[in-house]
Design a protein around this motif. Sequence first.
Motif, short mmCIF file in Angstrom:
data_model
loop_
_atom_site.label_atom_id
_atom_site.label_comp_id
_atom_site.label_asym_id
_atom_site.label_seq_id
_atom_site.Cartn_x
_atom_site.Cartn_y
_atom_site.Cartn_z
N ILE A 74 38.42 44.35 35.80
CA ILE A 74 39.69 43.98 35.18
C ILE A 74 39.35 43.16 33.93
CG2 ILE A 74 41.83 42.67 35.45
CD1 ILE A 74 41.66 43.34 38.45
N ALA A 75 40.01 43.46 32.84
CA ALA A 75 39.67 42.85 31.56
C ALA A 75 40.17 41.40 31.47
CB ALA A 75 40.28 43.67 30.42
N PRO A 76 39.58 40.60 30.59
CA PRO A 76 40.15 39.28 30.29
C PRO A 76 41.53 39.45 29.64
CG PRO A 76 37.89 39.47 29.48
CD PRO A 76 38.31 40.85 29.88
N GLY A 77 42.39 38.45 29.85
CA GLY A 77 43.70 38.48 29.22
C GLY A 77 44.78 39.19 30.01
N LYS A 136 35.84 39.00 32.66
CA LYS A 136 35.92 40.25 33.42
C LYS A 136 35.97 39.90 34.90
CE LYS A 136 33.59 43.22 30.06
NZ LYS A 136 32.41 44.08 29.79
N THR A 137 36.79 40.64 35.64
CA THR A 137 37.10 40.25 37.02
C THR A 137 36.91 41.41 37.97
OG1 THR A 137 38.65 38.53 36.30
CG2 THR A 137 38.95 39.40 38.52
N PHE A 162 52.52 51.34 43.20
CA PHE A 162 52.80 50.78 41.88
C PHE A 162 51.83 51.27 40.81
CE2 PHE A 162 54.92 47.36 44.39
CZ PHE A 162 56.18 47.47 43.81
N ASN A 163 50.80 52.02 41.24
CA ASN A 163 49.83 52.56 40.29
C ASN A 163 49.19 51.44 39.47
OD1 ASN A 163 48.48 54.85 39.24
ND2 ASN A 163 49.80 54.89 37.44
N ALA A 164 48.78 50.37 40.18
CA ALA A 164 48.26 49.19 39.48
C ALA A 164 47.26 48.44 40.36
CB ALA A 164 49.42 48.26 39.11
N PRO A 165 46.30 47.76 39.74
CA PRO A 165 45.41 46.88 40.51
C PRO A 165 46.19 45.65 40.97
CG PRO A 165 45.01 46.60 38.17
CD PRO A 165 45.99 47.73 38.30
N GLU A 184 46.85 41.35 27.35
CA GLU A 184 46.66 41.17 25.91
C GLU A 184 46.11 42.44 25.27
OE1 GLU A 184 44.17 37.77 25.51
OE2 GLU A 184 45.73 36.35 26.13
N HIS A 185 45.24 43.13 26.00
CA HIS A 185 44.65 44.36 25.48
C HIS A 185 44.61 45.39 26.61
CE1 HIS A 185 43.69 42.24 21.79
NE2 HIS A 185 43.08 41.30 22.50
N SER A 186 43.43 45.74 27.07
CA SER A 186 43.27 46.71 28.15
C SER A 186 43.43 46.04 29.51
CB SER A 186 41.89 47.37 28.07
OG SER A 186 41.71 48.03 26.84
N ILE A 187 43.72 46.86 30.52
CA ILE A 187 43.71 46.38 31.90
C ILE A 187 42.29 46.44 32.45
CG2 ILE A 187 44.35 47.01 34.25
CD1 ILE A 187 46.54 45.58 33.04
N PHE A 188 41.59 47.53 32.17
CA PHE A 188 40.23 47.72 32.67
C PHE A 188 39.23 47.70 31.52
CE2 PHE A 188 42.45 50.20 36.14
CZ PHE A 188 42.20 49.27 37.14
N LEU A 189 38.02 47.25 31.83
CA LEU A 189 36.89 47.35 30.91
C LEU A 189 35.63 47.70 31.71
CD1 LEU A 189 37.18 44.30 28.45
CD2 LEU A 189 37.49 46.72 27.91
N PRO A 190 34.74 48.50 31.14
CA PRO A 190 33.47 48.74 31.82
C PRO A 190 32.57 47.52 31.72
CG PRO A 190 33.53 49.90 29.72
CD PRO A 190 34.87 49.27 29.90
N GLU A 191 31.79 47.30 32.74
CA GLU A 191 30.78 46.23 32.74
C GLU A 191 29.45 46.85 33.15
OE1 GLU A 191 28.61 42.78 32.57
OE2 GLU A 191 30.56 43.26 31.70
#
Length: 290
Positions: A231-234, A123-124, A147-150, A198-205
């Motif tokens: 930011i999620a792994p992958g 996670k980043t 770009f609507n992106a991190p 690989e999966h999600s762009i974001f994840l909660p931590e």
Amino acid sequence: MYFSYNTNFQFINLYSILQLEGIIMSILRLYFNNKASEKKLDDFENLPIAEIYKNYIIFENNQEQRYYIKDIYNLKKRQIAELLSINYKPNFYELRNATNNTKEILEKLKYSLIDIKIKTSSKTFIGVSTQFGFTIFESGISFDPIFNAPYIPASEIKGILRSLVKEEQDMKLAEKLFGTENNEGILMITDAYPISAEHSIFLPEIITPHYTSEVKQETEVNPNPVILLAIAPGVTFEFLVYYKNQSLDDKEKEIIKNLIFKMSKEGIGAKTTLGFSQFKVSEISWSVGN
């Protein structure tokens, strides 16, 4: 809430949506921080915040419509983080095209290029002090509203690479590659944008601070879980390093390559000493300008 579990984030601007959500969260935090967290929503029935949350938040005690401010505050943060994890996906095709267009322009201008792809292995956290997302999660993230992106700012990449050269006590090379206050270095770097996941762009931590400035002894500790957006792994990011041909010899090129691997291993972003914000190099390719 301005978006739901059925929202398609490719067709809305996430920056604008979270700014709107942030306004409501700021109002909510005002009551939360003013020791009103134990009060119930009906205590503020004459304020707009009461009607907003009666319409958007459903609790188990919905029939009574007696909602604790602190419960709404924490639930809303969790809901937004989950929604982003499940539904948000940037337009990777558009982002890849943007990088390819930049490459074509630089090649026409006779620049030599290093095309670098790095993938998150943990996670980043990028841009924790920026405003995007800060009003909701109290921790920001670098985000491009166009770009609507991190993204990873070029300045952050350049700063890390420069510091790594300085660690090797090679100030002359650091000045040549990255410049000084008065002179520009030969290396230029673009922002890094996500091109696949690989999966999600974001994840909660969730982190749980145990100590605050108010804690005087161990028995006063009151753990308080905090939800952050990471930011999620992958997730693979791509960026370009470019320079005028004949500016670098073979030894310097090898040093730059090693610096990129070292930067990825040590981390880009926040909380690297805790194991966050780690990357792996997926690909490095060189093209020499003619």
